[in-house]
Design a protein around this motif. Structure first.
Motif, mmCIF file in Angstrom:
data_model
loop_
_atom_site.group_PDB
_atom_site.id
_atom_site.type_symbol
_atom_site.label_atom_id
_atom_site.label_comp_id
_atom_site.label_asym_id
_atom_site.label_seq_id
_atom_site.Cartn_x
_atom_site.Cartn_y
_atom_site.Cartn_z
ATOM 1 N N VAL A 52 0.865 -1.175 0.000
ATOM 2 C CA VAL A 52 0.000 0.000 0.000
ATOM 3 C C VAL A 52 0.905 1.230 0.000
ATOM 4 O O VAL A 52 2.080 1.137 0.369
ATOM 5 C CB VAL A 52 -0.936 0.048 1.231
ATOM 6 C CG1 VAL A 52 -1.871 -1.155 1.249
ATOM 7 C CG2 VAL A 52 -0.138 0.127 2.528
ATOM 8 N N LYS A 70 -3.940 4.116 1.580
ATOM 9 C CA LYS A 70 -5.080 3.568 0.865
ATOM 10 C C LYS A 70 -4.627 3.056 -0.498
ATOM 11 O O LYS A 70 -3.623 3.494 -1.044
ATOM 12 C CB LYS A 70 -6.169 4.617 0.682
ATOM 13 C CG LYS A 70 -5.746 5.856 -0.091
ATOM 14 C CD LYS A 70 -6.906 6.828 -0.223
ATOM 15 C CE LYS A 70 -6.540 8.055 -1.041
ATOM 16 N NZ LYS A 70 -5.605 8.928 -0.356
ATOM 17 N N TYR A 76 -9.461 -3.802 -2.288
ATOM 18 C CA TYR A 76 -8.967 -2.710 -1.451
ATOM 19 C C TYR A 76 -8.065 -3.241 -0.332
ATOM 20 O O TYR A 76 -8.369 -4.230 0.308
ATOM 21 C CB TYR A 76 -10.139 -1.924 -0.849
ATOM 22 C CG TYR A 76 -11.061 -1.381 -1.911
ATOM 23 C CD1 TYR A 76 -10.705 -0.219 -2.611
ATOM 24 C CD2 TYR A 76 -12.242 -2.014 -2.227
ATOM 25 C CE1 TYR A 76 -11.526 0.283 -3.600
ATOM 26 C CE2 TYR A 76 -13.077 -1.506 -3.218
ATOM 27 C CZ TYR A 76 -12.714 -0.360 -3.898
ATOM 28 O OH TYR A 76 -13.519 0.137 -4.877
ATOM 29 N N TYR A 78 -5.688 -1.229 2.821
ATOM 30 C CA TYR A 78 -5.418 0.082 3.383
ATOM 31 C C TYR A 78 -4.213 0.072 4.316
ATOM 32 O O TYR A 78 -3.739 1.116 4.727
ATOM 33 C CB TYR A 78 -6.653 0.588 4.130
ATOM 34 C CG TYR A 78 -7.855 0.673 3.220
ATOM 35 C CD1 TYR A 78 -8.019 1.756 2.360
ATOM 36 C CD2 TYR A 78 -8.791 -0.343 3.186
ATOM 37 C CE1 TYR A 78 -9.095 1.820 1.494
ATOM 38 C CE2 TYR A 78 -9.876 -0.286 2.327
ATOM 39 C CZ TYR A 78 -10.025 0.800 1.476
ATOM 40 O OH TYR A 78 -11.083 0.863 0.617
ATOM 41 N N ASN A 97 -11.352 5.300 8.308
ATOM 42 C CA ASN A 97 -10.364 5.899 7.424
ATOM 43 C C ASN A 97 -9.212 6.525 8.216
ATOM 44 O O ASN A 97 -9.387 7.527 8.909
ATOM 45 C CB ASN A 97 -11.045 6.949 6.548
ATOM 46 C CG ASN A 97 -10.133 7.494 5.459
ATOM 47 O OD1 ASN A 97 -8.984 7.097 5.349
ATOM 48 N ND2 ASN A 97 -10.662 8.400 4.655
ATOM 49 N N VAL A 127 -15.303 1.128 4.877
ATOM 50 C CA VAL A 127 -14.406 2.024 5.603
ATOM 51 C C VAL A 127 -15.197 3.247 6.067
ATOM 52 O O VAL A 127 -15.641 4.062 5.265
ATOM 53 C CB VAL A 127 -13.216 2.458 4.736
ATOM 54 C CG1 VAL A 127 -12.298 3.400 5.516
ATOM 55 C CG2 VAL A 127 -12.423 1.238 4.286
#
Length: 541
Positions: A52, A70, A76, A78, A97, A127
């Motif tokens: 990431v 992110k 996804y 993070y 987040n 998120v």
């Protein structure tokens, strides 16, 4: 524009952070000064991929590194847990987040990450809102069963929203959390700002009150991500924009104010870097305003906050740098890396990357402290990190100057795409002949160290004819945006060293109190004739 107001040549006037233009001018900061090439400059190598974008980072007690930011590529991720031994990563999930958050360590070794940004419902509805988020990540040096576990978010929240906060672990294990934005919007509109601090318990739970801090109020809009260091008398040294003070948290008051640091703004969005021990604080770099046209500042200030009539001693790097960050090394030198020579923090607001490592020797004569180390070929701009690993090398990662990750360079008009490459910089003390002079077979008699009463022994094999030993107790802290939160190092007292002997057993005194070493995870480095062995994690209480 942000930080550009009043008489534009001086950024002064009504409502400007520099104050009215009638104010007496601050002494000019020194210009750039040459830094000769170090005789042993060290070297760079690329070793892996971060998984990431590496906006935030911390060295975990299992020897791995956690990254946060992110990424989107159909699926996804993070956060990632990076293993420096195999140069592989494991994706980690979080619930809220953590973009542009802050962090530190709890006394039990858990990484604490707080604040962040808005929910990602438009991108990924898993998120949620991170402005008041609190996240925990627990790893152990002795129990591998926790490796790869996701961030834990039991639902605790900050008292108020904080985007861009700074954290510092306190002597009693509580966490001081300062500054931040309430909503991530324009900080020149004061209603968007949160110039307060709050305290979290030793378990990482807010005590429920946000208290206005006048230094942060004064520094708006340059009030976010302040530099904060715990001093040996238990007060905090707090620096923001150009101003600094010592602050008594227990009594909620300023105990000492210092002269402004000459030069440009030093904290976000024109951040320089900062480091602390002795206790001395050094701050370098910065810029004039938040735009790609902003010049950057080459000057540095160094101050001993607890000395009577403390004043800034000025020095200069060989070029101006914004987003430059400092990493303390176990031989007592300081590495300054990353950043740009023009522009500021923000999306696509910097150019002219600074590629070379700068090596600072605090014990050398003023004017002779800087040398230039090896150069990378990878730009490390906005959202880059650097941190010391157990083996004594420096990990450098990140650079994401785009609002969303840009994986392909050809779609970024400036060419500064999101950088996933992880580099290792090998410092001079492990380069050339030094690589063969490391202490080995290092064994600590205990891994739990109590301040004030604790002694322990270290047995190790020294290279032949070695003359000197030091034991560094090191805490790397939480790294983001050129701010190294809770970062500190001290050299412990030792007895029993036998110059020239190969087999050594020394007795080491633990830190005197938790003002000097707040509780939490540390690394012990045995340093023989300036060359460190592989570090080992210990817990200080």
């Amino acid at each position: 524009m942000y930080g550009f107001c009043g008489k534009t040549s001086a950024h002064c006037g009504e409502g400007c952070q520099s104050g009215p233009c009638s104010q007496a001018p601050i002494s000019p900061a020194p210009s750039a000064a040459p830094a000769p090439q170090n005789s042993n400059p060290g070297s760079f190598r690329t070793v892996g991929q971060s998984g990431v974008p590496a906006m935030h980072a911390a060295l975990l007690p299992n020897g791995r590194v956690v990254f946060l930011d992110k990424l989107s590529n159909g699926q996804y991720a993070y956060s990632a847990e990076y293993d420096p031994e195999s140069n592989t990563y494991t994706p980690l999930a979080y619930k809220t987040n953590a973009f542009c958050s802050g962090g530190s360590f709890l006394s039990n070794g858990t990484v604490l990450n707080v604040g962040g940004n808005a929910p990602l419902t438009w991108l990924d509805d898993t998120v949620g809102n991170g402005f008041q988020g609190i996240r925990y990540l627990t790893r152990s040096s002795s129990d591998a069963s926790q490796d790869g576990e996701n961030w834990n978010e039991p639902g605790n929240q900050l008292n108020t929203a904080r985007w861009y906060p700074t954290l510092q672990t306190m002597p009693d294990g509580s966490i001081f959390v300062a500054s931040g934005s309430l909503n991530g919007l324009n900080p020149t509109v004061l209603a968007n700002n949160n110039p307060t601090y709050e305290i979290l318990s030793a378990e990482g739970v807010t005590l429920g009150q946000s208290i206005t801090m006048q230094l942060l109020v004064k520094a708006q809009p340059y009030y976010m991500y302040p530099f904060i260091h715990l001093l040996p008398d238990g007060t905090l040294f707090v620096f923001v924009s150009k101003s600094s003070e010592t602050f008594d948290v227990a009594n909620q008051k300023t105990t000492k104010s210092f002269p402004d640091l000459p030069g440009d703004y030093r904290t976000y969005p024109n951040a320089g870097g900062s480091n602390n021990w002795t206790p001395e604080v050094m701050i370098c770099g910065g810029g004039a305003y938040q735009d790609i046209t902003s010049p950057t500042d080459p000057s540095c200030g160094r101050i001993a906050p607890l000395v009577p009539n403390a004043a800034w001693e000025m020095d200069a790097m060989p070029e101006g740098r914004g987003m430059v960050e400092a990493v303390l090394l176990p031989d007592g030198t300081v590495l300054w890396v990353n950043g740009a020579q023009k522009g500021a923090e923000g999306f696509n607001l910097a150019t002219d990357p600074a590629f070379e490592v700068l090596i600072y020797n605090p014990k050398a004569t003023l004017g002779q402290r800087w040398t230039t180390g090896a150069s990378s070929t990878i730009p490390r701009l906005y959202h880059s990190v650097a941190l010391l690993l157990l083996d004594g090398t420096l990990m450098i990662a990140g650079s994401n100057p785009d609002q969303m990750p840009v994986v392909a360079p050809d779609v970024d008009p400036q060419g500064f795409h999101t950088e996933f490459a992880v580099e290792i910089y090998t410092p001079p003390y492990l380069s050339g002949d030094n690589a063969n002079r490391r202490p080995t077979a290092i064994t600590l008699s205990k891994l739990d160290i109590e301040t004030g009463v604790s002694t322990f022994t270290i047995s190790f094999t020294a290279p032949g004819n070695a003359q000197k030993v030091q034991v560094a107790l090191y805490h790397g802290g939480f790294v983001t945006h050129a701010v190294h939160m809770s970062h500190r190092m001290l050299f412990l007292e030792t007895q029993g060293w036998k110059a020239g002997a190969t087999e050594q057993t020394i007795t080491v005194a633990g830190p005197p109190n938790n003002n000097v070493a707040p509780p939490g995870p540390y690394v012990v480095y045995v340093v023989v004739d300036g060359v460190p062995g592989v570090g080992q994690f210990v817990m200080v209480s």
